[in-house]
Design a protein around this motif. Sequence first.
Motif, mmCIF file in Angstrom:
data_model
loop_
_atom_site.group_PDB
_atom_site.id
_atom_site.type_symbol
_atom_site.label_atom_id
_atom_site.label_comp_id
_atom_site.label_asym_id
_atom_site.label_seq_id
_atom_site.Cartn_x
_atom_site.Cartn_y
_atom_site.Cartn_z
ATOM 1 N N MET A 1 -7.718 -3.642 -0.347
ATOM 2 C CA MET A 1 -8.007 -3.076 0.968
ATOM 3 C C MET A 1 -9.325 -3.608 1.514
ATOM 4 O O MET A 1 -9.457 -3.884 2.712
ATOM 5 C CB MET A 1 -8.024 -1.553 0.873
ATOM 6 C CG MET A 1 -6.660 -0.944 0.547
ATOM 7 S SD MET A 1 -6.730 0.822 0.158
ATOM 8 C CE MET A 1 -7.235 1.499 1.749
ATOM 9 N N LEU B 1 0.833 -1.207 0.000
ATOM 10 C CA LEU B 1 0.000 0.000 0.000
ATOM 11 C C LEU B 1 0.862 1.248 0.000
ATOM 12 O O LEU B 1 0.452 2.300 -0.494
ATOM 13 C CB LEU B 1 -0.941 -0.006 1.207
ATOM 14 C CG LEU B 1 -1.936 -1.176 1.267
ATOM 15 C CD1 LEU B 1 -2.838 -1.033 2.480
ATOM 16 C CD2 LEU B 1 -2.763 -1.256 -0.007
ATOM 17 N N ARG C 1 -6.191 -1.709 -6.001
ATOM 18 C CA ARG C 1 -5.791 -1.265 -4.659
ATOM 19 C C ARG C 1 -6.981 -1.275 -3.710
ATOM 20 O O ARG C 1 -6.905 -1.776 -2.587
ATOM 21 C CB ARG C 1 -5.182 0.128 -4.767
ATOM 22 C CG ARG C 1 -4.668 0.712 -3.456
ATOM 23 C CD ARG C 1 -4.159 2.125 -3.690
ATOM 24 N NE ARG C 1 -3.720 2.770 -2.458
ATOM 25 C CZ ARG C 1 -2.484 2.713 -1.996
ATOM 26 N NH1 ARG C 1 -1.568 2.037 -2.664
ATOM 27 N NH2 ARG C 1 -2.147 3.324 -0.882
#
Length: 256
Positions: free
Chosen positions: A111, A41, A107
Amino acid sequence: MCPPRELPSEAIPVTMVARDLQPDEFLLPHSHDWGQIALSLDGVLRISAHNSSWILPPMRAIWIPPQVEHAVAILEKTRLRPLCIHPARAPFAGNDCRVLEVSNLLRQLSMALEQLDPGQEMARKALLAELILDELSRASTRPIHVPMPTDKRLASLCARLIDTPGSKLTLEEWAQMAGASERTLARLFERELGMSFGQWRQQVRLAHAAPMIARGVALSQVAEELGYASQSAFSAMFRKTFGSSPSAFFSRNASN
């Protein structure tokens, strides 16, 4: 690396293991029964596998097939979030590692997967896993690949160059330090790496430049730290490799 909280399965083909790592931490060579997308991240890491090395900022990830031995070095504080993928659902064929662009959607899906509790919300996990696999199938990049040699003399030289990418030492000067002739090292570069000393060093510098530019370091500073005579010289080399200026390249990737 520690195994994921849940192993990937036919029902839930993508799971995750989350680790926050500090600079200079090193994960020794290891392999998995499952495939893996090494993704962070934030921070910068270096993945070594198949006698090659890749330096990855957060906008890049790498596919590591099942049973492929690899090592991980942390170059900057990193929130590492590898995606573990069931072998039967491998998004890419073959035994080669593959560098990928990390889209905003990939992404966010990663998450979301991390936030789910183990053993719960199975239907949502399965849905997220399928969305991740679909997004991976659409991912692409122009990888910065740094092959590594097997010859011990050349391997030692290359490791030092990776640690000091801005060094302006010539091949002749490196040869004196390595205890080999310049001609011998030149032949080894071509035979083992398929490129000249200058071409290999350029790949190393590009690999180091990518995370620096991604975190906003001025191009003039990047050029200076990597041994280029000027910002324009660095930009010209970058444009020749990627077909666009550094600022345009990273602006494009940030908007994906």
